[in-house]
Design a protein around this motif. Structure first.
Motif, PDB file in Angstrom:
ATOM      1  N   GLU A  90     -25.321 -75.473  17.681  1.00 48.71           N
ATOM      2  CA  GLU A  90     -24.455 -76.303  16.850  1.00 48.71           C
ATOM      3  C   GLU A  90     -24.762 -76.213  15.356  1.00 48.71           C
ATOM      4  O   GLU A  90     -24.441 -77.115  14.583  1.00 48.71           O
ATOM      5  N   VAL A  91     -25.372 -75.119  14.923  1.00 45.64           N
ATOM      6  CA  VAL A  91     -25.668 -74.869  13.513  1.00 45.64           C
ATOM      7  C   VAL A  91     -25.142 -73.482  13.161  1.00 45.64           C
ATOM      8  O   VAL A  91     -25.373 -72.516  13.886  1.00 45.64           O
ATOM      9  N   VAL A  92     -24.444 -73.375  12.038  1.00 44.16           N
ATOM     10  CA  VAL A  92     -23.951 -72.075  11.576  1.00 44.16           C
ATOM     11  C   VAL A  92     -25.150 -71.285  11.051  1.00 44.16           C
ATOM     12  O   VAL A  92     -25.823 -71.709  10.101  1.00 44.16           O
ATOM     13  N   VAL A  93     -25.441 -70.148  11.694  1.00 49.41           N
ATOM     14  CA  VAL A  93     -26.592 -69.335  11.307  1.00 49.41           C
ATOM     15  C   VAL A  93     -26.198 -68.125  10.466  1.00 49.41           C
ATOM     16  O   VAL A  93     -27.033 -67.576   9.754  1.00 49.41           O
ATOM     17  N   SER A  94     -24.939 -67.709  10.568  1.00 50.23           N
ATOM     18  CA  SER A  94     -24.471 -66.596   9.743  1.00 50.23           C
ATOM     19  C   SER A  94     -22.948 -66.614   9.693  1.00 50.23           C
ATOM     20  O   SER A  94     -22.286 -67.309  10.462  1.00 50.23           O
ATOM     21  N   LEU A  95     -22.425 -65.835   8.757  1.00 50.77           N
ATOM     22  CA  LEU A  95     -20.984 -65.648   8.619  1.00 50.77           C
ATOM     23  C   LEU A  95     -20.683 -64.168   8.732  1.00 50.77           C
ATOM     24  O   LEU A  95     -21.390 -63.338   8.154  1.00 50.77           O
ATOM     25  N   VAL A  96     -19.650 -63.835   9.463  1.00 57.30           N
ATOM     26  CA  VAL A  96     -19.217 -62.447   9.583  1.00 57.30           C
ATOM     27  C   VAL A  96     -17.926 -62.305   8.791  1.00 57.30           C
ATOM     28  O   VAL A  96     -16.983 -63.087   8.971  1.00 57.30           O
ATOM     29  N   LEU A  97     -17.898 -61.325   7.899  1.00 56.92           N
ATOM     30  CA  LEU A  97     -16.717 -61.039   7.087  1.00 56.92           C
ATOM     31  C   LEU A  97     -16.086 -59.763   7.610  1.00 56.92           C
ATOM     32  O   LEU A  97     -16.756 -58.729   7.721  1.00 56.92           O
ATOM     33  N   ILE A  98     -14.796 -59.831   7.935  1.00 65.05           N
ATOM     34  CA  ILE A  98     -14.109 -58.689   8.530  1.00 65.05           C
ATOM     35  C   ILE A  98     -12.794 -58.447   7.799  1.00 65.05           C
ATOM     36  O   ILE A  98     -12.018 -59.379   7.582  1.00 65.05           O
ATOM     37  N   SER A  99     -12.550 -57.197   7.421  1.00 68.34           N
ATOM     38  CA  SER A  99     -11.265 -56.789   6.866  1.00 68.34           C
ATOM     39  C   SER A  99     -10.568 -55.915   7.900  1.00 68.34           C
ATOM     40  O   SER A  99     -11.182 -55.005   8.461  1.00 68.34           O
ATOM     41  N   LEU A 100      -9.290 -56.190   8.132  1.00 62.79           N
ATOM     42  CA  LEU A 100      -8.539 -55.467   9.157  1.00 62.79           C
ATOM     43  C   LEU A 100      -7.297 -54.819   8.576  1.00 62.79           C
ATOM     44  O   LEU A 100      -6.712 -55.311   7.606  1.00 62.79           O
ATOM     45  N   SER A 101      -6.897 -53.734   9.198  1.00 65.83           N
ATOM     46  CA  SER A 101      -5.605 -53.100   8.970  1.00 65.83           C
ATOM     47  C   SER A 101      -4.962 -52.898  10.332  1.00 65.83           C
ATOM     48  O   SER A 101      -5.668 -52.774  11.342  1.00 65.83           O
ATOM     49  N   VAL A 102      -3.641 -52.874  10.354  1.00 63.52           N
ATOM     50  CA  VAL A 102      -2.942 -52.606  11.611  1.00 63.52           C
ATOM     51  C   VAL A 102      -2.081 -51.362  11.444  1.00 63.52           C
ATOM     52  O   VAL A 102      -1.532 -51.112  10.370  1.00 63.52           O
ATOM     53  N   GLU A 103      -2.000 -50.595  12.513  1.00 62.93           N
ATOM     54  CA  GLU A 103      -1.159 -49.404  12.532  1.00 62.93           C
ATOM     55  C   GLU A 103       0.173 -49.795  13.158  1.00 62.93           C
ATOM     56  O   GLU A 103       0.211 -50.323  14.267  1.00 62.93           O
ATOM     57  N   VAL A 104       1.257 -49.562  12.405  1.00 65.39           N
ATOM     58  CA  VAL A 104       2.592 -49.966  12.861  1.00 65.39           C
ATOM     59  C   VAL A 104       3.532 -48.781  12.799  1.00 65.39           C
ATOM     60  O   VAL A 104       3.253 -47.776  12.140  1.00 65.39           O
ATOM     61  N   ASP A 105       4.664 -48.925  13.474  1.00 62.32           N
ATOM     62  CA  ASP A 105       5.708 -47.914  13.381  1.00 62.32           C
ATOM     63  C   ASP A 105       6.215 -47.856  11.940  1.00 62.32           C
ATOM     64  O   ASP A 105       6.227 -48.867  11.229  1.00 62.32           O
ATOM     65  N   ALA A 106       6.638 -46.686  11.513  1.00 61.84           N
ATOM     66  CA  ALA A 106       7.154 -46.515  10.156  1.00 61.84           C
ATOM     67  C   ALA A 106       8.298 -47.488   9.909  1.00 61.84           C
ATOM     68  O   ALA A 106       9.159 -47.702  10.764  1.00 61.84           O
ATOM     69  N   GLY A 107       8.276 -48.125   8.742  1.00 62.80           N
ATOM     70  CA  GLY A 107       9.328 -49.052   8.367  1.00 62.80           C
ATOM     71  C   GLY A 107       9.097 -50.483   8.811  1.00 62.80           C
ATOM     72  O   GLY A 107       9.927 -51.349   8.549  1.00 62.80           O
ATOM     73  N   GLN A 108       8.000 -50.762   9.468  1.00 61.89           N
ATOM     74  CA  GLN A 108       7.731 -52.107   9.980  1.00 61.89           C
ATOM     75  C   GLN A 108       6.745 -52.895   9.116  1.00 61.89           C
ATOM     76  O   GLN A 108       6.338 -53.994   9.494  1.00 61.89           O
ATOM     77  N   LYS A 109       6.393 -52.359   7.976  1.00 61.74           N
ATOM     78  CA  LYS A 109       5.409 -53.003   7.112  1.00 61.74           C
ATOM     79  C   LYS A 109       5.856 -54.405   6.693  1.00 61.74           C
ATOM     80  O   LYS A 109       5.086 -55.361   6.741  1.00 61.74           O
ATOM     81  N   GLU A 110       7.092 -54.541   6.277  1.00 61.20           N
ATOM     82  CA  GLU A 110       7.606 -55.840   5.831  1.00 61.20           C
ATOM     83  C   GLU A 110       7.662 -56.850   6.972  1.00 61.20           C
ATOM     84  O   GLU A 110       7.452 -58.036   6.761  1.00 61.20           O
ATOM     85  N   THR A 111       7.924 -56.379   8.173  1.00 63.08           N
ATOM     86  CA  THR A 111       7.936 -57.266   9.338  1.00 63.08           C
ATOM     87  C   THR A 111       6.549 -57.865   9.560  1.00 63.08           C
ATOM     88  O   THR A 111       6.407 -59.048   9.862  1.00 63.08           O
TER      89      THR A 111
END
Length: 178
Positions: A90-111
């Motif tokens: 019940e004590v926070v011992v560390s923080l994990v920082l994660i950056s993600l990208s997703v692979e999508v079909d062409a033209g779906q970026k705005e979606t």
């Protein structure tokens, strides 16, 4: 003459202030002396019109119609990194920082950007679950741990977007002990 007005103890109190004033004055003087002279650079840069692409046999293409790789996929970097607490007793011992990208079909970026809050919520829940089962303890970056996390993230993303998302990429990951 000023030295006779102050005894040695008072001089020690005034010396830091005097050094700060002298340092600021020297800094301002150096800044004024070293600043670029804009009055001598009156020439305008050589601006040439863009070449006529049709005249040389080339054609312009719409940037949105060109996929980012040859498989017709685009990569969308999610706007902010994820912060996942690692809790022990019940004590926070560390923080994990994660950056993600997703692979999508062409033209779906705005979606993806339009529904990013829902996607982030779902992915964050997967990362909390991963942290709660101990996935970010020890050698959390080994291949098997990251494969389990990647697979769970992909299943979560597909639950929202279906087959539009074909992969989830872990771009950056770091653990900061608290």
């Amino acid at each position: 003459m000023l030295f006779f007005l102050f005894d040695g103890c008072d001089m020690l109190k005034i010396l830091p202030i005097l050094l700060i004033v002298v340092g600021v004055a020297v800094g301002i003087g150096a800044g004024l002396f070293l600043r670029p002279d804009y009055s001598t650079t009156t020439q305008e840069p050589d601006c040439q019109p863009a070449p006529n692409l049709a005249a040389v046999g080339l054609h312009e293409t719409d940037a949105s119609s060109v996929p980012h790789d040859s498989s017709g996929k685009e990569y969308v970097k999610l706007s902010n990194q994820f912060v996942v607490p690692v809790v022990l007793d019940e004590v926070v011992v560390s923080l994990v920082l994660i950056s993600l990208s997703v692979e999508v079909d062409a033209g779906q970026k705005e979606t993806v950007f339009a529904r990013e809050p829902k996607l982030r919520d779902s992915l964050l829940q997967v990362m909390f679950d991963h942290a709660n089962i101990g996935g970010f303890k020890g050698s959390f970056t080994n291949s098997s741990n990251l494969d389990v996390l990647r697979h769970a993230l992909l299943q979560s993303a597909k639950g929202i977007f279906g087959n539009t998302i074909s992969d989830v990429l872990i771009v950056d990951i770091a653990r900061q002990e608290v």
